[in-house]
Design an enzyme around this catalytic site. Structure first.
Site, PDB file in Angstrom:
ATOM      1  N   ASP A 293       0.881  -1.166   0.000  1.00  0.00           N
ATOM      2  CA  ASP A 293       0.000   0.000   0.000  1.00  0.00           C
ATOM      3  C   ASP A 293       0.920   1.218   0.000  1.00  0.00           C
ATOM      4  OD1 ASP A 293      -2.105  -1.724   0.193  1.00  0.00           O
ATOM      5  OD2 ASP A 293      -2.592  -1.281   2.272  1.00  0.00           O
ATOM      6  N   ASP A 451     -13.354  -3.713  -1.302  1.00  0.00           N
ATOM      7  CA  ASP A 451     -13.059  -3.328   0.089  1.00  0.00           C
ATOM      8  C   ASP A 451     -14.345  -3.430   0.923  1.00  0.00           C
ATOM      9  OD1 ASP A 451     -10.334  -2.475  -0.487  1.00  0.00           O
ATOM     10  OD2 ASP A 451     -11.223  -0.744  -1.465  1.00  0.00           O
TER      11      ASP A 451
HETATM   12  O1  1PR Z   1     -10.554   3.100  -5.102  1.00  0.00           O
HETATM   13  O2  1PR Z   1      -9.642   2.551  -7.335  1.00  0.00           O
HETATM   14  O3  1PR Z   1      -8.673   4.403  -6.004  1.00  0.00           O
HETATM   15  O4  1PR Z   1      -8.325   2.052  -5.352  1.00  0.00           O
HETATM   16  C1  1PR Z   1      -7.791   2.263  -4.097  1.00  0.00           C
HETATM   17  C2  1PR Z   1      -7.094   0.999  -3.697  1.00  0.00           C
HETATM   18  O5  1PR Z   1      -6.389   1.284  -2.495  1.00  0.00           O
HETATM   19  C3  1PR Z   1      -8.056  -0.118  -3.404  1.00  0.00           C
HETATM   20  O6  1PR Z   1      -7.522  -1.307  -3.928  1.00  0.00           O
HETATM   21  C4  1PR Z   1      -8.098  -0.210  -1.885  1.00  0.00           C
HETATM   22  O7  1PR Z   1      -8.167  -1.548  -1.456  1.00  0.00           O
HETATM   23  C5  1PR Z   1      -6.765   0.372  -1.494  1.00  0.00           C
HETATM   24  N1  1PR Z   1      -6.832   1.135  -0.242  1.00  0.00           N
HETATM   25  C6  1PR Z   1      -7.440   2.338  -0.066  1.00  0.00           C
HETATM   26  N2  1PR Z   1      -7.248   2.735   1.203  1.00  0.00           N
HETATM   27  C7  1PR Z   1      -6.538   1.802   1.824  1.00  0.00           C
HETATM   28  C8  1PR Z   1      -6.099   1.826   3.224  1.00  0.00           C
HETATM   29  O8  1PR Z   1      -5.519   0.861   3.726  1.00  0.00           O
HETATM   30  N3  1PR Z   1      -6.363   2.917   3.911  1.00  0.00           N
HETATM   31  N4  1PR Z   1      -5.583  -0.325   1.157  1.00  0.00           N
HETATM   32  C9  1PR Z   1      -6.270   0.788   0.926  1.00  0.00           C
HETATM   33  C10 1PR Z   1      -6.148  -1.475   1.141  1.00  0.00           C
HETATM   34  C11 1PR Z   1      -5.828  -3.558   1.728  1.00  0.00           C
HETATM   35  C12 1PR Z   1      -4.960  -4.620   1.277  1.00  0.00           C
HETATM   36  C13 1PR Z   1      -3.947  -4.934   2.333  1.00  0.00           C
HETATM   37  C14 1PR Z   1      -4.468  -6.245   2.814  1.00  0.00           C
HETATM   38  C15 1PR Z   1      -3.456  -7.082   3.486  1.00  0.00           C
HETATM   39  N5  1PR Z   1      -5.212  -2.326   1.551  1.00  0.00           N
HETATM   40  O9  1PR Z   1      -4.456  -4.487   0.027  1.00  0.00           O
HETATM   41  O10 1PR Z   1      -2.720  -4.887   1.750  1.00  0.00           O
HETATM   42  O11 1PR Z   1      -5.569  -6.002   3.664  1.00  0.00           O
HETATM   43  O12 1PR Z   1      -3.040  -6.513   4.649  1.00  0.00           O
HETATM   44  P1  1PR Z   1      -2.572  -7.415   5.869  1.00  0.00           P
HETATM   45  O13 1PR Z   1      -1.906  -8.608   5.307  1.00  0.00           O
HETATM   46  O14 1PR Z   1      -1.587  -6.564   6.600  1.00  0.00           O
HETATM   47  O15 1PR Z   1      -3.786  -7.717   6.681  1.00  0.00           O
HETATM   48  P2  1PR Z   1      -9.367   3.113  -5.948  1.00  0.00           P
END
Ligand code: 1PR
Length: 596
Positions: A293, A451
Site C-alpha cells: 500500500d 473493500d
Molecule cells: O478506489 O480505485 O482508487 O483504489 C484504491 C485501492 O487502495 C483499493 O484497492 C483499496 O483496497 C486500497 N486502499 C485504499 N485505502 C486503503 C487503506 O488501507 N487505507 N488499502 C487501501 C487497502 C488492503 C490490502 C492490504 C491487505 C493485506 N489495503 O491491500 O494490503 O488487507 O493486509 P494485511 O496482510 O496486513 O492484513 P481506488
C-alpha cells in the site's frame, strides 16, 4: 487474450497475394505502428485490410551479436520484455519497417492484447508478410503469448479471425464449464518434449501464464509442439521448429526460470544441451502475493504504509503516516524472497489524479527493471477531468500504468459505481473502466479490488443483499452478516454487497478479484474464510484472498477451505514476521502446490 470487440476477415498471409511491394518511406515508424494499433483497437469495427501486392527486400546490414530485434506494435506492456532483454546484456533494435524483420539476426515478438487488432496492424503495415518470410527461412524467432497464437491459422477470439497460418490449428477459448477458472492466470507446470532446447532449464519448475485462449495439439501440428500444459484440457504451451520458437507463457514474468529461456534463445550455443533440474511442479500453483500500500507521507515522500482496518496513521501525537519502507526496494526484496506477484495499491489515488502522480509511475518503471514476476497497480483508475478541463479516460490512465511496467491494473471505487449502475440498468454501456480496459488489454489485465466491511444481522432477510451465516457470531451474538462494499479507501459505504459486486464485475469483464476485508485488515488473525468462500464460489474468475494474514497457517487454511487462487499479505511481510519463503515452504509441506 483479450476479448476485443473486433472481427476480421483479413486475407490469409499464406496466400500468394500476401507478398508485399512497399517502399520503406511509406511504412510507419514504431510510433505510428503503436498509434495504428490503438486506432485499430478503439475503432468500433474491424475492417478487413486491403489485399496487398508488395515485395519486401532485405538489405544487408551488418549483424551484431548483442542486438535483439523487437517487434512491438504498441499494444501493452512490452517494458518487461525489454527489461529482461537488457538485464541479459543485450541491446534492443525496434522494428520500424518490414525490412527490419527480414534483416534481424534474432527477433522477439511479444504479442500483447487481442488477436484481431494485432493481425490488423500486422497486415496493414506489411509486417505479417515479413514475419512469415522470416520464419519460413528458419531465422531465430521467439514469439511470446499472443506471439505464439498469431502463428496459427485462426482464432475464435471475437472471430473467427485469420492468423499468420504457419501452424495448423485454431486458437480457442478455455472451457470454463469444467470448473477451471478462466483466464488461466498463474504459475503452471509444463510437459516438455525432448529437444526443446530453450526450455532445458525449466524441468519441473513453474512458469507464468496469463491468457484465456489457447491452441490444442493435433495430428497436423504435433511436429511443432515442444511442450504442453494441462489446464482442464491439454494445450500447447510452446512450439519449436529449427530456430523458430514460441511460448504461451511469459518468460519475462517467470523469474529466473523465465530468464533462462530468454538466455538460451539469445545465446543458443553457450549452453550444454540439458541441465539437471530440481523442481517439483505438477499443476497450477496457488500464488502468494506481496502487497504494498503506497501513498505520500506528510513530507511528500512516497512510502509503503500499512493500516489497521485501513487506518494508516500512527497512534501518536503527530499522527503521521506509518512508514514501512521504500516501494522499489521492498518490491525487489519480495521478488528475491519468492513472491509470485507484487501489487502496488496507491491508496490515495481515489482523490488524486494518477497521471499527475509521477513518482508512482516512476516506482513502477524502476521496479520492473529488476522484478521479473507480474506487477499489479491500483488506485485512482477512472475517467478524469483535470483542473484545465482536459478529459482523460480510464483507458488512458491504465495505458500509462501499463506503459510504465504494470501487467495488471486494479480498480476499486470506480468498479463499485460501475456495478451499481449495471445492476440497475442491466445494460453494458461499454464505457465503464472495466469494459474499456478489458476490451483493449484483455480481461486478464483487469483486477477489481473489493473493500467490503461486515454488517452483522440477526436474520439473513434483513437486507436485500446476499447474507451468510457466520462461522463466528458477531459481537452481539448476531449469526449473519452481509458484506457492504465501500469506496474511497473504506471511507464511504455503498448500497451494494461484495457478492453482488463480484458477479457484476465478472459480467462486465473483470479477469480477477482482489478480495480485501476491512474488518480483518492488519489484524493478523487470519483471512475472512466465510467471505472468501462466498465470493470464490460465486464467480469463475480467479479470486485473491486478502487481509488478515498473521501466520503461515493462515495461508493453508484459506487454500484448504476456499477456492481462492491466490493469497495476499502485507503487514507480516513488511514487518518481517514471516518471510514469503517460509509461507511457501509451509504450504508445500501441507500438500498445497506452490512455486518454490
Ligand atoms: O478506489 O480505485 O482508487 O483504489 C484504491 C485501492 O487502495 C483499493 O484497492 C483499496 O483496497 C486500497 N486502499 C485504499 N485505502 C486503503 C487503506 O488501507 N487505507 N488499502 C487501501 C487497502 C488492503 C490490502 C492490504 C491487505 C493485506 N489495503 O491491500 O494490503 O488487507 O493486509 P494485511 O496482510 O496486513 O492484513 P481506488
Amino acid at each position: 487474450m483479450a476479448a476485443a470487440a473486433f472481427s476480421s476477415s483479413a486475407p490469409s498471409p499464406t496466400s500468394p497475394s500476401r507478398l508485399t511491394n512497399v517502399s520503406s518511406s511509406s511504412l510507419p515508424s514504431s510510433l505510428s505502428l503503436s498509434r495504428d494499433f490503438h486506432k485499430a483497437q478503439l475503432q468500433a469495427q474491424f475492417k478487413s485490410s486491403p489485399r496487398r501486392n508488395l515485395c519486401v527486400c532485405a538489405s544487408s546490414l551488418p549483424p551484431s551479436d548483442s542486438v535483439v530485434t523487437l517487434l512491438d506494435y504498441g499494444a501493452g506492456n512490452v517494458r518487461s520484455v525489454r527489461n529482461a532483454i537488457r538485464h541479459l546484456g543485450f541491446q534492443i533494435k525496434d522494428v520500424q519497417t518490414p525490412a527490419d524483420i527480414l534483416n534481424a539476426d534474432r527477433l522477439i515478438f511479444p504479442g500483447v492484447g487481442a488477436f484481431a487488432p494485432a493481425m490488423d496492424v500486422l497486415n496493414k503495415t506489411g509486417m505479417a508478410e515479413a514475419l512469415c518470410a522470416y520464419i519460413e527461412k528458419d531465422r531465430p524467432f521467439l514469439g511470446i503469448c499472443l506471439g505464439l497464437q498469431l502463428l496459427f491459422e485462426s482464432s475464435t477470439e471475437n472471430g473467427p479471425v485469420t492468423g499468420l497460418g504457419l501452424i495448423p490449428g485454431v486458437v480457442g477459448k478455455f472451457d470454463a464449464t469444467n470448473g477451471f477458472r478462466v483466464p488461466h492466470i498463474g504459475w503452471d507446470a509444463l510437459q516438455i518434449a525432448e529437444d526443446s532446447e530453450i526450455l532445458d532449464e525449466i524441468g519441473n519448475r513453474h512458469v507464468y501464464f496469463v491468457h484465456s485462449y489457447r491452441a490444442l495439439p493435433s495430428e497436423e501440428n504435433k511436429e511443432w509442439i515442444s511442450s504442453t500444459c494441462n489446464y482442464g484440457d491439454t494445450f500447447i504451451s510452446s512450439v519449436r521448429r529449427g530456430n523458430v520458437h514460441a511460448v504461451q507463457f511469459h518468460p519475462e514474468k517467470s523469474g529466473d526460470v523465465g530468464l533462462s529461456v530468454l538466455r538460451r534463445f539469445l545465446l543458443p550455443k553457450s549452453f550444454p544441451p540439458k541441465k539437471p533440474t530440481d523442481g517439483r511442479a505438477s499443476k497450477l500453483a496457488k500464488r502468494v502475493i506481496a502487497c504494498l500500500d503506497v501513498r505520500a507521507n506528510d513530507k511528500g515522500d512516497l512510502v509503503v504504509t500499512k493500516g489497521d482496518q485501513y487506518d494508516v496513521r500512527e497512534n501518536t501525537e503527530e499522527n503521521e503516516v506509518r512508514n514501512l519502507g521504500k516501494p522499489v526496494e521492498l518490491a525487489g526484496q519480495y521478488y528475491l524472497d519468492g513472491a509470485d506477484e507484487v501489487s502496488f495499491l496507491n491508496i490515495t489515488g481515489f482523490r488524486d489524479f494518477p497521471l499527475g502522480d509521477l513518482p508512482m509511475l516512476q516506482v513502477l518503471r524502476n521496479t520492473s527493471e529488476n522484478v521479473f514476476v507480474p506487477l499489479t497497480v491500483g488506485g485512482g483508475i477512472r475517467d478524469f477531468t483535470d483542473s484545465t478541463g482536459k478529459y482523460y479516460s480510464s483507458l488512458e490512465v491504465a495505458s500509462e500504468y501499463f506503459r510504465s511496467g504494470a501487467d495488471k491494473i486494479s480498480i476499486g471505487s470506480d468498479a463499485v459505481y460501475a456495478a451499481e449502475e449495471y445492476l440497475i440498468t442491466k445494460v453494458k454501456t461499454g464505457k465503464t473502466s472495466i469494459e474499456q480496459i478489458s476490451r483493449v488489454y484483455g480481461n486478464q489485465a483487469v483486477v477489481v479490488s473489493i473493500d467490503p466491511r461486515r454488517v452483522y444481522l440477526s436474520t439473513p432477510t434483513d437486507v436485500e443483499f446476499k447474507a451468510i451465516k457466520l462461522t463466528n457470531p458477531g459481537p452481539n451474538g448476531e449469526e449473519y452478516a452481509w458484506y457492504q462494499c465501500t469506496v474511497s479507501g473504506g471511507r464511504e459505504g455503498r448500497p451494494i454487497g461484495a457478492y453482488e459486486l463480484a458477479k457484476a464485475v465478472e459480467e462486465l469483464g473483470a479477469g480477477e478479484i482482489l478480495l480485501n476485508c476491512i474488518d480483518c485488515d492488519g489484524q493478523g488473525k487470519g483471512f475472512d474464510i466465510d467471505l472468501i468462500k462466498l465470493i470464490s464460489d460465486a464467480v469463475s474468475i480467479p479470486v485473491i484472498a486478502s487481509s488478515g494474514a498473521g501466520a503461515a497457517e493462515h495461508f493453508s487454511e484459506v487454500f484448504k477451505k476456499t477456492n481462492a487462487s491466490a493469497a495476499l499479505a502485507a503487514g507480516i511481510f513488511h514487518r518481517k514476521e514471516v518471510p514469503v519463503g517460509s509461507v511457501k515452504e509451509h504450504l508445500w509441506k501441507d500438500g498445497i502446490e506452490v512455486r518454490i
